[in-house]
Design a protein around this motif. Structure first.
Motif, PDB file in Angstrom:
ATOM      1  N   LEU A 243       2.562   5.249  -7.900  1.00 46.41           N
ATOM      2  CA  LEU A 243       2.125   6.262  -8.850  1.00 46.41           C
ATOM      3  C   LEU A 243       0.609   6.413  -8.835  1.00 46.41           C
ATOM      4  CD1 LEU A 243       4.605   5.681 -11.795  1.00 46.41           C
ATOM      5  CD2 LEU A 243       4.754   7.263  -9.864  1.00 46.41           C
ATOM      6  N   ASP A 244      -0.127   5.323  -8.584  1.00 55.19           N
ATOM      7  CA  ASP A 244      -1.575   5.443  -8.432  1.00 55.19           C
ATOM      8  C   ASP A 244      -1.930   6.226  -7.174  1.00 55.19           C
ATOM      9  OD1 ASP A 244      -2.117   4.102 -10.748  1.00 55.19           O
ATOM     10  OD2 ASP A 244      -2.566   2.176  -9.789  1.00 55.19           O
TER      11      ASP A 244
ATOM     12  N   LEU B  55      14.930   9.823  -8.474  1.00 60.81           N
ATOM     13  CA  LEU B  55      16.107  10.496  -7.930  1.00 60.81           C
ATOM     14  C   LEU B  55      16.477   9.966  -6.545  1.00 60.81           C
ATOM     15  CD1 LEU B  55      15.257  14.133  -9.052  1.00 60.81           C
ATOM     16  CD2 LEU B  55      16.937  12.603 -10.074  1.00 60.81           C
ATOM     17  N   GLU B  56      15.471   9.503  -5.801  1.00 62.76           N
ATOM     18  CA  GLU B  56      15.736   8.929  -4.480  1.00 62.76           C
ATOM     19  C   GLU B  56      16.181   7.477  -4.571  1.00 62.76           C
ATOM     20  OE1 GLU B  56      12.258   9.498  -2.065  1.00 62.76           O
ATOM     21  OE2 GLU B  56      12.401  11.683  -2.129  1.00 62.76           O
ATOM     22  N   ARG B  57      16.235   6.940  -5.794  1.00 69.96           N
ATOM     23  CA  ARG B  57      16.653   5.558  -6.032  1.00 69.96           C
ATOM     24  C   ARG B  57      15.745   4.589  -5.287  1.00 69.96           C
ATOM     25  NH1 ARG B  57      18.498   5.872 -10.405  1.00 69.96           N
ATOM     26  NH2 ARG B  57      19.650   3.931 -10.238  1.00 69.96           N
ATOM     27  N   SER B  58      14.459   4.844  -5.344  1.00 71.92           N
ATOM     28  CA  SER B  58      13.493   3.980  -4.674  1.00 71.92           C
ATOM     29  C   SER B  58      13.424   2.621  -5.368  1.00 71.92           C
ATOM     30  CB  SER B  58      12.102   4.627  -4.700  1.00 71.92           C
ATOM     31  OG  SER B  58      11.120   3.704  -4.268  1.00 71.92           O
ATOM     32  N   PRO B  59      13.378   1.520  -4.602  1.00 74.24           N
ATOM     33  CA  PRO B  59      13.262   0.191  -5.215  1.00 74.24           C
ATOM     34  C   PRO B  59      11.849  -0.111  -5.707  1.00 74.24           C
ATOM     35  CG  PRO B  59      13.224  -0.013  -2.832  1.00 74.24           C
ATOM     36  CD  PRO B  59      13.486   1.435  -3.128  1.00 74.24           C
ATOM     37  N   LEU B  60      10.946   0.837  -5.584  1.00 72.69           N
ATOM     38  CA  LEU B  60       9.542   0.583  -5.892  1.00 72.69           C
ATOM     39  C   LEU B  60       9.203   0.781  -7.361  1.00 72.69           C
ATOM     40  CD1 LEU B  60       8.070   2.472  -2.829  1.00 72.69           C
ATOM     41  CD2 LEU B  60       8.621   0.046  -3.002  1.00 72.69           C
ATOM     42  N   ILE B  61      10.077   1.442  -8.096  1.00 70.97           N
ATOM     43  CA  ILE B  61       9.818   1.656  -9.517  1.00 70.97           C
ATOM     44  C   ILE B  61      11.065   1.271 -10.298  1.00 70.97           C
ATOM     45  CG2 ILE B  61       8.183   3.530  -9.070  1.00 70.97           C
ATOM     46  CD1 ILE B  61      10.378   5.491  -9.920  1.00 70.97           C
ATOM     47  N   ARG B  62      10.943   1.180 -11.621  1.00 68.99           N
ATOM     48  CA  ARG B  62      12.098   0.861 -12.451  1.00 68.99           C
ATOM     49  C   ARG B  62      13.068   2.027 -12.397  1.00 68.99           C
ATOM     50  NH1 ARG B  62      10.705  -0.843 -17.874  1.00 68.99           N
ATOM     51  NH2 ARG B  62       8.684  -1.520 -17.141  1.00 68.99           N
ATOM     52  N   LEU B  63      14.354   1.706 -12.284  1.00 70.98           N
ATOM     53  CA  LEU B  63      15.382   2.728 -12.148  1.00 70.98           C
ATOM     54  C   LEU B  63      16.369   2.640 -13.299  1.00 70.98           C
ATOM     55  CD1 LEU B  63      16.149   2.412  -8.326  1.00 70.98           C
ATOM     56  CD2 LEU B  63      14.823   4.213  -9.462  1.00 70.98           C
ATOM     57  N   GLY B  64      16.739   3.775 -13.828  1.00 71.70           N
ATOM     58  CA  GLY B  64      17.777   3.828 -14.834  1.00 71.70           C
ATOM     59  C   GLY B  64      19.085   4.280 -14.207  1.00 71.70           C
ATOM     60  N   ASP B  65      20.027   4.623 -15.042  1.00 71.91           N
ATOM     61  CA  ASP B  65      21.319   5.101 -14.572  1.00 71.91           C
ATOM     62  C   ASP B  65      21.130   6.372 -13.750  1.00 71.91           C
ATOM     63  OD1 ASP B  65      24.460   4.995 -15.088  1.00 71.91           O
ATOM     64  OD2 ASP B  65      23.796   7.090 -15.291  1.00 71.91           O
TER      65      ASP B  65
ATOM     66  N   ALA C 138       0.835  -1.195   0.000  1.00 65.59           N
ATOM     67  CA  ALA C 138       0.000   0.000   0.000  1.00 65.59           C
ATOM     68  C   ALA C 138       0.871   1.246   0.000  1.00 65.59           C
ATOM     69  CB  ALA C 138      -0.931  -0.001   1.215  1.00 65.59           C
ATOM     70  N   PHE C 139       0.393   2.243  -0.735  1.00 61.49           N
ATOM     71  CA  PHE C 139       1.087   3.518  -0.834  1.00 61.49           C
ATOM     72  C   PHE C 139       0.066   4.620  -0.679  1.00 61.49           C
ATOM     73  CE2 PHE C 139       3.041   0.300  -3.394  1.00 61.49           C
ATOM     74  CZ  PHE C 139       4.378   0.372  -3.053  1.00 61.49           C
ATOM     75  N   GLY C 140       0.472   5.729  -0.114  1.00 58.51           N
ATOM     76  CA  GLY C 140      -0.463   6.826   0.068  1.00 58.51           C
ATOM     77  C   GLY C 140       0.238   8.157   0.098  1.00 58.51           C
ATOM     78  N   SER C 141      -0.544   9.214  -0.021  1.00 55.73           N
ATOM     79  CA  SER C 141      -0.018  10.572   0.026  1.00 55.73           C
ATOM     80  C   SER C 141      -1.053  11.446   0.719  1.00 55.73           C
ATOM     81  CB  SER C 141       0.249  11.089  -1.387  1.00 55.73           C
ATOM     82  OG  SER C 141       0.650  12.442  -1.361  1.00 55.73           O
ATOM     83  N   THR C 142      -0.615  12.214   1.712  1.00 55.04           N
ATOM     84  CA  THR C 142      -1.502  13.122   2.421  1.00 55.04           C
ATOM     85  C   THR C 142      -0.693  14.304   2.928  1.00 55.04           C
ATOM     86  OG1 THR C 142      -3.014  13.353   4.321  1.00 55.04           O
ATOM     87  CG2 THR C 142      -1.180  11.821   4.569  1.00 55.04           C
ATOM     88  N   ASP C 143      -1.363  15.423   3.140  1.00 57.34           N
ATOM     89  CA  ASP C 143      -0.670  16.567   3.728  1.00 57.34           C
ATOM     90  C   ASP C 143      -0.958  16.689   5.220  1.00 57.34           C
ATOM     91  OD1 ASP C 143      -3.293  17.442   3.792  1.00 57.34           O
ATOM     92  OD2 ASP C 143      -2.980  19.199   2.521  1.00 57.34           O
ATOM     93  N   ASP C 144      -1.663  15.700   5.779  1.00 57.92           N
ATOM     94  CA  ASP C 144      -2.127  15.755   7.163  1.00 57.92           C
ATOM     95  C   ASP C 144      -1.398  14.718   8.013  1.00 57.92           C
ATOM     96  OD1 ASP C 144      -3.526  15.888   9.554  1.00 57.92           O
ATOM     97  OD2 ASP C 144      -5.494  15.980   8.590  1.00 57.92           O
TER      98      ASP C 144
ATOM     99  N   THR D 118       6.083  12.819  -8.827  1.00 50.94           N
ATOM    100  CA  THR D 118       6.312  11.686  -7.924  1.00 50.94           C
ATOM    101  C   THR D 118       7.247  10.672  -8.566  1.00 50.94           C
ATOM    102  OG1 THR D 118       4.171  11.954  -6.827  1.00 50.94           O
ATOM    103  CG2 THR D 118       5.206   9.784  -6.674  1.00 50.94           C
ATOM    104  N   ALA D 119       7.047  10.402  -9.846  1.00 55.08           N
ATOM    105  CA  ALA D 119       7.926   9.460 -10.547  1.00 55.08           C
ATOM    106  C   ALA D 119       9.365   9.971 -10.553  1.00 55.08           C
ATOM    107  CB  ALA D 119       7.431   9.238 -11.974  1.00 55.08           C
TER     108      ALA D 119
END
Length: 257
Positions: free
Chosen positions: A125-126, A142-152, A87-93, A136-137
């Motif tokens: 991303l959803d 840039l944070e090198r997150s393992p959650l998405i495909r990463l390039g160089d 699960a992933f989420g985004s909130t300002d609270d 967000t992508a």
């Protein structure tokens, strides 16, 4: 990473600045809501002031306040196996973060959390707020997150350093780095891509597209540094291109079936 994340404590996250960091702010929020303030650990690779996590067996609940452009607490919750992330989420609270964290600590499974909090989604991303899928992508890249495909990493940073390229959706694949005009399938690519040429050097290629089959691929520059390649890509963005749409490419293309 640490330099950028320190900036986040100034105006967007006053409670973090006042308390000394994210872990302290979450503990204070828990006490205010009558919850037990459980232990929070640092997240590897992140400034402890803006990232924290709690573990339950092999599962993990992580919170990030690394967005220095808009106030955002990003939530990542893993399953017991640590993969797949659930699960992933985004909130300002911060109070919402505390409520979800409290339920998770009480043993609520991921599917229950997603039912009770509609801000949670099955992939990061959803879970991005409308209008912030592309940013967000980029941040996860840039944070090198393992959650998405990463390039160089060097190419990603060089491309992002070009303001005209930040509006496109980053899409690394098979060693290449594309910048797309749509964030979901059907993807639309109108910007030259960066392709490895060996020895940590790069080619910039205007790639053949299924949308424009009459236009062949052609190399615009060869054996460039990451910075040179990014500058060449930026110099060859077609007029009127971007920003990327958050869904699939919505516009019909003449002659395409």
């Amino acid at each position: 990473m640490i330099e950028r994340s320190r900036e986040a404590l100034s105006g967007l996250y006053p409670e973090l600045a006042a308390s000394g960091g994210l872990r302290e702010a979450l503990a204070g929020e828990a006490v205010r809501r009558g919850h037990e303030a459980g232990p929070m650990d640092p997240v590897e690779g992140y400034d402890p002031a803006v990232a924290a996590c709690s573990t339950r067996g092999e599962a993990r609940f992580a919170v990030f306040a690394t967005n220095i452009e808009e106030r955002e607490f990003r939530i990542e919750i893993s399953a017991e196996s640590r993969w797949p992330w659930g699960a992933f989420g985004s909130t300002d609270d911060l109070a919402v973060v505390n409520a979800v964290l409290h339920a998770w600590r009480d043993g609520a499974p991921i599917d229950q959390l997603r039912r009770e909090w509609t801000l949670l989604a099955a992939n990061p991303l959803d879970a991005a707020p409308p209008g912030r899928v592309v940013s967000t992508a980029w941040r996860l890249t840039l944070e090198r997150s393992p959650l998405i495909r990463l390039g160089d990493a060097e190419v990603a940073e060089a491309l992002y350093a070009q303001p005209t390229l930040r509006v496109f959706f980053p899409f690394p694949s098979h060693g290449q780095f594309s910048l797309l005009s749509s964030a979901k399938d059907p993807f639309y690519e109108e910007v030259p891509r960066v392709v490895p040429s060996g020895d940590d050097l790069w080619n910039v290629v205007l790639h053949w597209s299924r949308w424009s089959p009459e236009v062949p691929s052609r190399v615009l520059g060869s054996r460039l540094s990451a910075r040179e390649a990014a500058a060449l890509v930026a110099a060859n963005v077609p007029a009127g291109s971007g920003p990327a749409v958050e869904g699939g490419w919505p516009h019909p293309v003449p002659g395409h079936r």
